[in-house]
Design an enzyme around this catalytic site. Structure first.
Site: not given
Ligand code: SUG
Length: 435
Positions: A110, A137, A174, A242, A244, A359
């Site tokens: 991302n 965040h 993203e 996402h 992916d 990811c």
């Molecule tokens: O953006 N999780 C990320 C995970 C990203 C995964 N990336 C891909 N699929 N490429 C998100 O949702 C969770 C953080 C928390 O809940 O503390 C978080 O940001």
């Protein structure tokens, strides 16, 4: 000219925790409030990088971002010393504090969308940091990500660095998590596949079509070699926040779930037209349900071309433990198709926040001259990876709960760790907290 794919994994930061911040990401919601183990998380990530290196692959990494992000808290009206800022935010806005503590820059798929030089109009490798506008965040990662990419790929003779897209969710982007590339070999002109979403009934789509189109324009891609495909709402609503999570492309192979795309027939026809060499390997829904895909992260695997030309699938352990998924993987291999090797790795700490092997990495295809122009501190060998493991062992906690985020001592520890990392990597006063 010889080209190689480099995987730039996110080095998992010292504040890795489970704050349930990502709506539509089922693992993140399920594990909200659980205790995390940042040391284990970072070592699991580094072990995955070691596994890729042991296969003879090129491996890089992107450093973690500075968290808690005091600059953001200050911009939102918290004032005083660093300690006072944490105490005030913990008292009045604990959820906001958790957002500013997220170690989510670890998921470098991302971080950006990257177009390698064989695909672009000016023969440079192009980078666009993702604005990650869908989640607060994550949106605060974009500035530092841009700085990191400029730091590593600074030579303008080889690299074009774009700013992240403006316009927040209107151009919600993203990065590479919704982008793939099909090619006959890494160094040949490829076909770029952008997947966008439309809000589902249950969950919102993060990647907008107009954002993918803007990235393609900025990267000077050839429209005859670019495909835009809509993700299916069924996949989105099942938890594929996402694309992916339901599909991965590498070389000539597109490996995906039958229900990934809104209109698979039309999408495959356009892909086959633009990339006649493509080999589409599909998991039928009656063998692997979308639910199994999301739980096991079968398609959040790294599909890797090995130096001998074989193709390996690097999967999370959760895929090995899911009988339907394991049977499908075994069958795929036994069919003697392009995918002929499987490796299961434990990245459970990341998985609990919805981040699998794919990811955790940003793919950057580089010619030998481009690789030589990149900052060598961020391209790994045995010695450098051992130094990073030592740094993690010295600075990281093995247990973090939501209460720890309230403690200014945790902030100090995190900043000491980051300070030591900047010294290790020759980065100078790189981060906002060092300004
Ligand atoms: O953006 N999780 C990320 C995970 C990203 C995964 N990336 C891909 N699929 N490429 C998100 O949702 C969770 C953080 C928390 O809940 O503390 C978080 O940001």
């Amino acid at each position: 000219m010889t080209y190689h794919e480099y995987n730039f994994d996110g080095l998992i930061g010292p504040t890795h925790n489970y704050a349930g911040l990502s709506f539509g990401n089922i693992a993140s919601a399920t594990n909200k409030g659980a205790a995390s183990n940042p040391k284990e998380a970072a070592l699991q990530g580094l072990a995955k990088m070691r596994a890729a290196m042991a296969l003879g692959l090129k491996q890089g990494f992107l450093p973690p971002q500075d968290r808690p992000h005091l600059k953001t808290l200050r911009a939102l009206g918290f004032s005083g010393s660093d300690k006072e800022i944490i105490e005030k935010a913990a008292k009045s806005e604990p959820q906001l504090l958790a957002n500013c503590y997220a170690a989510s820059s670890m998921w470098t798929a991302n971080a950006a969308t990257v177009a390698p030089s064989p695909d672009t109009g000016d023969g440079k490798a192009h980078f666009t940091p993702a604005n990650l506008a869908a989640n607060f965040h994550r949106s605060i990662e974009a500035d530092t990500t841009a700085r990191v990419l400029r730091h590593i790929f600074s030579d303008e003779k080889f690299f074009a660095q774009h700013p992240s897209l403006p316009g927040a969710m209107h151009f919600g982007d993203e990065g590479a998590a919704n982008h793939g590339r099909l090619c006959e070999s890494h160094g040949e002109k490829g076909v770029q596949l952008f997947v966008y979403g439309v809000d589902g009934d249950r969950f919102p789509a993060r990647q907008k079509k107009r954002a993918s189109e803007a990235v393609a324009r900025n990267h000077l891609l050839d429209p005859a070699k670019t495909v835009f495909v809509e993700q299916s709402k069924a996949a989105l609503d099942a938890g594929a926040f996402h694309n992916d999570v339901v599909g991965v492309a590498n070389g000539a192979v597109l490996f995906l779930h039958e229900q990934s795309f809104a209109d698979p027939k039309a999408a495959y026809a356009e892909i086959r037209d633009k990339a006649p060499f493509v080999d589409i390997i599909e998991a039928p829904a009656n063998r692997v349900s979308l639910e199994d895909c999301i739980k096991s992260y079968l398609f959040n695997s790294q599909l890797l071309t090995l130096p001998g030309g074989e193709m390996a699938l690097l999967l999370p352990k959760e895929s090995e433990e899911n009988p339907a998924v394991k049977a499908f993987v075994d069958e795929t291999l036994s069919k003697n198709n392009a995918i002929n090797r499987v490796i299961y790795k434990d990245v459970r700490e990341s998985m609990r926040n919805g981040g699998g092997p794919a990811c955790l990495r940003l793919r950057v295809v580089l010619s030998e001259a481009e690789a030589a122009a990149a900052n060598p501190h961020f391209i790994l060998d045995g010695q450098k990876i051992a130094a990073l493991e030592g740094w993690v062992r010295e600075h990281y906690r093995d247990r973090v709960t939501p209460d720890d985020l309230r403690d200014p001592a945790f902030m100090d520890e995190s900043f000491w760790a980051m300070e030591a990392l900047t010294r290790l990597l020759g980065m100078g006063a790189f981060y906002d907290f060092q300004q």
